[in-house]
Design a protein around this motif. Structure first.
Motif, PDB file in Angstrom:
ATOM      1  N   PRO A  71     114.931  56.917  82.055  1.00 19.33           N
ATOM      2  CA  PRO A  71     114.192  55.648  81.992  1.00 19.33           C
ATOM      3  C   PRO A  71     113.529  55.282  83.304  1.00 19.33           C
ATOM      4  O   PRO A  71     112.635  54.434  83.337  1.00 19.33           O
ATOM      5  CB  PRO A  71     115.279  54.629  81.619  1.00 19.33           C
ATOM      6  N   GLY A  72     113.964  55.916  84.413  1.00 17.42           N
ATOM      7  CA  GLY A  72     113.356  55.603  85.701  1.00 17.42           C
ATOM      8  C   GLY A  72     113.873  54.289  86.249  1.00 17.42           C
ATOM      9  O   GLY A  72     115.011  53.889  86.011  1.00 17.42           O
ATOM     10  N   MET A  73     113.029  53.597  86.969  1.00 16.94           N
ATOM     11  CA  MET A  73     113.439  52.332  87.568  1.00 16.94           C
ATOM     12  C   MET A  73     113.605  51.266  86.495  1.00 16.94           C
ATOM     13  O   MET A  73     112.714  51.047  85.680  1.00 16.94           O
ATOM     14  CB  MET A  73     112.409  51.876  88.604  1.00 16.94           C
ATOM     15  N   GLN A  74     114.734  50.598  86.504  1.00 18.43           N
ATOM     16  CA  GLN A  74     115.008  49.510  85.560  1.00 18.43           C
ATOM     17  C   GLN A  74     115.760  48.418  86.323  1.00 18.43           C
ATOM     18  O   GLN A  74     116.987  48.459  86.427  1.00 18.43           O
ATOM     19  CB  GLN A  74     115.825  50.002  84.364  1.00 18.43           C
ATOM     20  N   VAL A  75     115.039  47.470  86.867  1.00 16.59           N
ATOM     21  CA  VAL A  75     115.646  46.377  87.634  1.00 16.59           C
ATOM     22  C   VAL A  75     115.401  45.085  86.876  1.00 16.59           C
ATOM     23  O   VAL A  75     114.272  44.589  86.810  1.00 16.59           O
ATOM     24  CB  VAL A  75     115.055  46.291  89.054  1.00 16.59           C
ATOM     25  N   PRO A  76     116.447  44.505  86.266  1.00 19.19           N
ATOM     26  CA  PRO A  76     116.281  43.293  85.456  1.00 19.19           C
ATOM     27  C   PRO A  76     115.812  42.101  86.285  1.00 19.19           C
ATOM     28  O   PRO A  76     115.828  42.136  87.529  1.00 19.19           O
ATOM     29  CB  PRO A  76     117.695  43.057  84.902  1.00 19.19           C
ATOM     30  N   PRO A  77     115.403  41.025  85.623  1.00 12.14           N
ATOM     31  CA  PRO A  77     114.983  39.819  86.340  1.00 12.14           C
ATOM     32  C   PRO A  77     116.054  39.335  87.319  1.00 12.14           C
ATOM     33  O   PRO A  77     117.242  39.295  86.992  1.00 12.14           O
ATOM     34  CB  PRO A  77     114.757  38.803  85.215  1.00 12.14           C
ATOM     35  N   HIS A  78     115.600  38.983  88.514  1.00 14.09           N
ATOM     36  CA  HIS A  78     116.498  38.530  89.574  1.00 14.09           C
ATOM     37  C   HIS A  78     115.711  37.609  90.502  1.00 14.09           C
ATOM     38  O   HIS A  78     114.483  37.624  90.509  1.00 14.09           O
ATOM     39  CB  HIS A  78     117.086  39.718  90.336  1.00 14.09           C
ATOM     40  N   PRO A  79     116.398  36.785  91.297  1.00  9.90           N
ATOM     41  CA  PRO A  79     115.720  35.750  92.087  1.00  9.90           C
ATOM     42  C   PRO A  79     115.471  36.158  93.530  1.00  9.90           C
ATOM     43  O   PRO A  79     116.131  37.059  94.068  1.00  9.90           O
ATOM     44  CB  PRO A  79     116.734  34.606  92.038  1.00  9.90           C
ATOM     45  N   HIS A  80     114.522  35.458  94.169  1.00 16.37           N
ATOM     46  CA  HIS A  80     114.296  35.594  95.609  1.00 16.37           C
ATOM     47  C   HIS A  80     113.907  34.239  96.190  1.00 16.37           C
ATOM     48  O   HIS A  80     113.229  33.437  95.530  1.00 16.37           O
ATOM     49  CB  HIS A  80     113.145  36.566  95.914  1.00 16.37           C
ATOM     50  N   ILE A  81     114.305  34.013  97.432  1.00 11.82           N
ATOM     51  CA  ILE A  81     113.773  32.916  98.234  1.00 11.82           C
ATOM     52  C   ILE A  81     113.537  33.433  99.651  1.00 11.82           C
ATOM     53  O   ILE A  81     114.208  34.362 100.108  1.00 11.82           O
ATOM     54  CB  ILE A  81     114.711  31.684  98.303  1.00 11.82           C
ATOM     55  N   GLY A  82     112.559  32.832 100.346  1.00 15.18           N
ATOM     56  CA  GLY A  82     112.396  33.034 101.779  1.00 15.18           C
ATOM     57  C   GLY A  82     111.865  34.360 102.236  1.00 15.18           C
ATOM     58  O   GLY A  82     111.991  34.703 103.416  1.00 15.18           O
ATOM     59  N   LEU A  83     111.209  35.116 101.339  1.00 12.93           N
ATOM     60  CA  LEU A  83     110.761  36.453 101.728  1.00 12.93           C
ATOM     61  C   LEU A  83     109.533  36.880 100.936  1.00 12.93           C
ATOM     62  O   LEU A  83     109.133  36.230  99.965  1.00 12.93           O
ATOM     63  CB  LEU A  83     111.891  37.466 101.528  1.00 12.93           C
ATOM     64  N   GLN A  84     108.940  37.990 101.367  1.00 13.12           N
ATOM     65  CA  GLN A  84     107.924  38.708 100.596  1.00 13.12           C
ATOM     66  C   GLN A  84     108.469  40.079 100.244  1.00 13.12           C
ATOM     67  O   GLN A  84     109.185  40.688 101.040  1.00 13.12           O
ATOM     68  CB  GLN A  84     106.641  38.888 101.410  1.00 13.12           C
ATOM     69  N   THR A  85     108.139  40.567  99.052  1.00 16.06           N
ATOM     70  CA  THR A  85     108.455  41.947  98.691  1.00 16.06           C
ATOM     71  C   THR A  85     107.181  42.767  98.746  1.00 16.06           C
ATOM     72  O   THR A  85     106.111  42.317  98.326  1.00 16.06           O
ATOM     73  CB  THR A  85     109.069  42.054  97.285  1.00 16.06           C
ATOM     74  N   VAL A  86     107.311  43.971  99.279  1.00 16.01           N
ATOM     75  CA  VAL A  86     106.196  44.910  99.360  1.00 16.01           C
ATOM     76  C   VAL A  86     106.581  46.142  98.558  1.00 16.01           C
ATOM     77  O   VAL A  86     107.559  46.825  98.883  1.00 16.01           O
ATOM     78  CB  VAL A  86     105.888  45.301 100.818  1.00 16.01           C
ATOM     79  N   SER A  87     105.836  46.424  97.483  1.00 17.65           N
ATOM     80  CA  SER A  87     106.063  47.608  96.662  1.00 17.65           C
ATOM     81  C   SER A  87     105.050  48.671  97.053  1.00 17.65           C
ATOM     82  O   SER A  87     103.846  48.412  97.047  1.00 17.65           O
ATOM     83  CB  SER A  87     105.911  47.267  95.173  1.00 17.65           C
ATOM     84  N   TRP A  88     105.555  49.883  97.378  1.00 14.95           N
ATOM     85  CA  TRP A  88     104.658  50.945  97.849  1.00 14.95           C
ATOM     86  C   TRP A  88     105.091  52.269  97.242  1.00 14.95           C
ATOM     87  O   TRP A  88     106.238  52.683  97.382  1.00 14.95           O
ATOM     88  CB  TRP A  88     104.685  51.034  99.372  1.00 14.95           C
ATOM     89  N   LEU A  89     104.162  52.933  96.566  1.00 17.37           N
ATOM     90  CA  LEU A  89     104.453  54.175  95.855  1.00 17.37           C
ATOM     91  C   LEU A  89     103.643  55.350  96.401  1.00 17.37           C
ATOM     92  O   LEU A  89     102.472  55.195  96.763  1.00 17.37           O
ATOM     93  CB  LEU A  89     104.121  54.020  94.369  1.00 17.37           C
ATOM     94  N   HIS A  90     104.290  56.514  96.416  1.00 13.32           N
ATOM     95  CA  HIS A  90     103.592  57.775  96.625  1.00 13.32           C
ATOM     96  C   HIS A  90     103.408  58.530  95.316  1.00 13.32           C
ATOM     97  O   HIS A  90     102.456  59.286  95.158  1.00 13.32           O
ATOM     98  CB  HIS A  90     104.343  58.641  97.630  1.00 13.32           C
ATOM     99  N   GLU A  91     104.347  58.335  94.383  1.00  9.70           N
ATOM    100  CA  GLU A  91     104.239  58.941  93.052  1.00  9.70           C
ATOM    101  C   GLU A  91     104.821  57.978  92.031  1.00  9.70           C
ATOM    102  O   GLU A  91     105.765  57.232  92.328  1.00  9.70           O
ATOM    103  CB  GLU A  91     105.009  60.262  92.976  1.00  9.70           C
TER     104      GLU A  91
END
Length: 321
Positions: A71-91
């Motif tokens: 199935p590959g990446m499977q990350v269910p809904p989750h919370p964040h405060i106070g930050l930025q997320t950076v998603s970066w892929l090579h493949e």
């Protein structure tokens, strides 16, 4: 991406007391962490030897993983405060959903940038029909106090500016490098760049002496200021550099991370970056009660439950080594 550790250790980050004010060569080894059923990540930050690089506060490297029959990446809904997320892929591809209504497939060398601000929730998953290999990095940027309660939002930038030299192409992910500026919103003096080097390349990359830097090896074999850095490891470089010598022993991919040393003191626990224990406790309570963080629509599964807070008090401190 979430920190899925069910017993997360609070990280005390920030402050300039432990910033290395001169060039160093400090090799950071990863900690292996399971992310869902079929993805294992190599966690470089926070690290026992180094908590932050500029405002970069969290770095996971994963893959290349053969997920043809997974199935590959499977990350269910989750919370964040106070930050930025950076998603970066090579493949591969990652499907992003969040509580502002964003729905976006992120592909290789495209920037997925989510600013949590006061509160957001999101999920990340490999699409049902996905490429065979998954390889990338997920990073967090701590928001400074003046901006950490901003409205949550998501940005997708399919095209990024590049810096080129013989044998080198550098895509500017965040901040600016050698006069090329990313379209991604940044809240501190920062740089993130993806470096592709051809075998045999010798190049000197211009840097800002007031920034501290680290280099994450994504693929291939590279000597960074004379130090061999293999995939899944990171070299911390300190401050005081005007340039960085690179030599590629093979075709290789690196991520350059840097920025002005982050002056504020932080508490980072689970998926939250805050300043006080009360703030972290309130965020956990709000997530548990289903308030404040909104709802992620379309993900086939339940949200992540928050882990228990540690028994010892959470205290903000300066940089720890």
């Amino acid at each position: 991406m979430s920190n899925l550790d069910r017993s997360p250790v609070p990280s005390v980050c920030g402050g300039r007391g432990f910033v290395v004010a001169e060039p160093v060569r400090e090799l950071l080894s990863p900690r292996r962490v399971r992310l869902g059923e079929s993805t294992e990540v190599r966690r470089l930050l926070p690290n026992l030897g180094r908590r932050m690089i500029g405002a970069w506060a969290f770095v996971d490297h994963y893959g290349p993983d053969d997920i043809a029959d997974e199935p590959g990446m499977q990350v269910p809904p989750h919370p964040h405060i106070g930050l930025q997320t950076v998603s970066w892929l090579h493949e591969g591809e990652v499907l992003h959903r969040d509580s502002t209504g964003s729905l976006q497939t992120i592909r290789p060398r495209e920037l997925g940038l989510m600013t949590s601000g006061r509160a957001i929730s999101h999920s990340e998953e490999s699409p049902r029909s996905h490429a065979r290999f998954l390889h990338g990095a997920q990073l967090w940027v701590a928001l400074p106090d003046a901006h950490r309660h901003t409205e949550p939002h998501f940005e997708h930038h399919a095209t990024l500016p590049t810096v080129t030299a013989p044998g080198l192409t550098a895509a500017v992910i965040l901040g600016d490098l050698d006069g090329a500026a990313s379209p991604g919103t940044a809240y501190t003096p920062i740089v993130g760049a993806d470096l592709a080097l051809a075998r045999g390349t010798d190049v000197r990359l211009p840097l800002v002496p007031d920034f501290e830097y680290g280099v994450l090896a994504m693929s291939g074999e590279v000597r960074v200021d004379g130090v061999t850095v293999l995939p899944g490891s990171m070299l911390y470089l300190g401050c005081g550099r005007a340039e960085l010598p690179l030599h590629a022993e093979s075709d290789a991919g690196l991520m350059l991370l840097g920025g002005e040393p982050f002056e504020e003191e932080l508490i980072m626990w689970w998926n939250f970056v805050g300043r006080t224990q009360a703030e972290i406790e309130q965020a956990r309570e709000d997530w548990t009660k289903g308030t404040r963080f909104g709802e992620v629509h379309g993900y086939d599964g339940a949200p992540l439950a928050a882990p228990e807070l540690p028994a010892t008090p959470l205290k903000p401190r300066g940089r720890m080594r």
